[in-house]
Design a protein around this motif. Structure first.
Motif: not given
Length: 277
Positions: A124-127, A145-150, A198-202, A230-238
């Motif tokens: 999922r992508f967001a701007v 906007f809560s990107p970590h929860n989405h 630090n908190t949302w792990s991006f 550009i912030f990233l939150h990789p998929l599990s086992k990306d």
């Protein structure tokens, strides 16, 4: 390569604040100029801020061969954020902030792509474009906007926010804090980027790849600071690795530089390592 095996190509994404598609000095359209700068990069996805949903946006998408696009307004119906892609957009959601900040209303545009490239699968992508006046309002907006929860995996944006280790002590005192004090702006704060990382792990893509770059080397705006990310939150086992992330000089076509990141598949990375040894 075995017969019939698909070629797994790198995947490249970018973001830039397009300044309402107006050149900062001439106020003429900058869409063609931006297309000439970004075209050689062969982007798969481009996210833009301060976009107008008009002819210039369509021209930029067409010149970059990004045939799928979606727009999300933050002010009225024709000004806001937008995303263009080589891959079909199968889902999107436009979220406007409910707070009436001094810097105006803000929004986040989220989307998911289809097609056959493995990078876009389940990602999922967001701007977004956050407040330019006040860190407290930026924090309220990003929490709303809560990107970590989405489950956002790639977050683009003109965050108008600073990262502390981008600057040497001397540069910070003279350029970052010094300019702000003279102009009567808010003092430098870092809570927004710290919340994301630090908190949302991006992951901060540019900082992760370029840990030693500082000061004017990282600036993305005329005030000598890095505020585009550009912030990233990789998929599990990306299976996709961040290969590079760099700043692209827009030569004052807009008042921001672009940020670009490239990803490669683990199998390709492992083959490169084997070939080097």
């Amino acid at each position: 390569m075995a017969n019939g095996s698909p070629v797994i190509t790198d995947f490249r994404i970018g973001t830039v604040n397009v300044h309402s598609f107006r050149h900062p000095e001439t106020s003429k359209s900058n869409a063609k100029e931006l297309a000439s700068i970004l075209g050689p990069l062969n982007l798969d996805v481009l996210a833009v801020e301060e976009a107008m949903n008009d002819y210039d946006w369509k021209l930029l998408c067409n010149d970059l061969s990004l045939t799928h696009s979606v727009f999300g307004a933050s002010h009225g119906v024709s000004y806001g954020n937008a995303i263009a892609s080589r891959h079909p957009i199968v889902e999107h959601f436009k979220q406007k902030s409910k707070i009436d900040a001094d810097g105006g209303y803000r929004a986040m545009l989220r989307c998911r792509f289809g097609g056959y490239h493995p990078f876009v699968q389940n990602r999922r992508f967001a701007v977004t474009h956050l407040d330019h006046l006040n860190e407290d309002d930026r924090l309220t907006q990003i929490k709303e906007f809560s990107p970590h929860n989405h489950d956002i995996n790639v977050l683009f944006g003109d965050m108008n926010a600073l990262t502390q280790n981008d600057y040497s002590d001397k540069y910070f005192g003279e350029i970052v804090a010094g300019k702000r004090e003279k102009a009567g702006w808010e003092i430098p704060r870092f809570e927004l980027t710290q919340l994301l990382t630090n908190t949302w792990s991006f992951q901060d893509a540019f900082r992760d790849v370029n840990p030693k770059l500082k000061d004017e080397q990282v600036a993305t705006c005329p005030y000598g600071t890095r505020i585009d990310y550009i912030f990233l939150h990789p998929l599990s086992k990306d299976e996709w690795l961040l290969k590079e992330c760099f700043i692209v000089d827009t030569y004052q076509a807009t008042d921001h530089h672009a940020v670009v990141a490239t990803f490669e598949h683990k199998s390709k990375s492992e083959n490169n390592i084997e070939n080097d040894t």
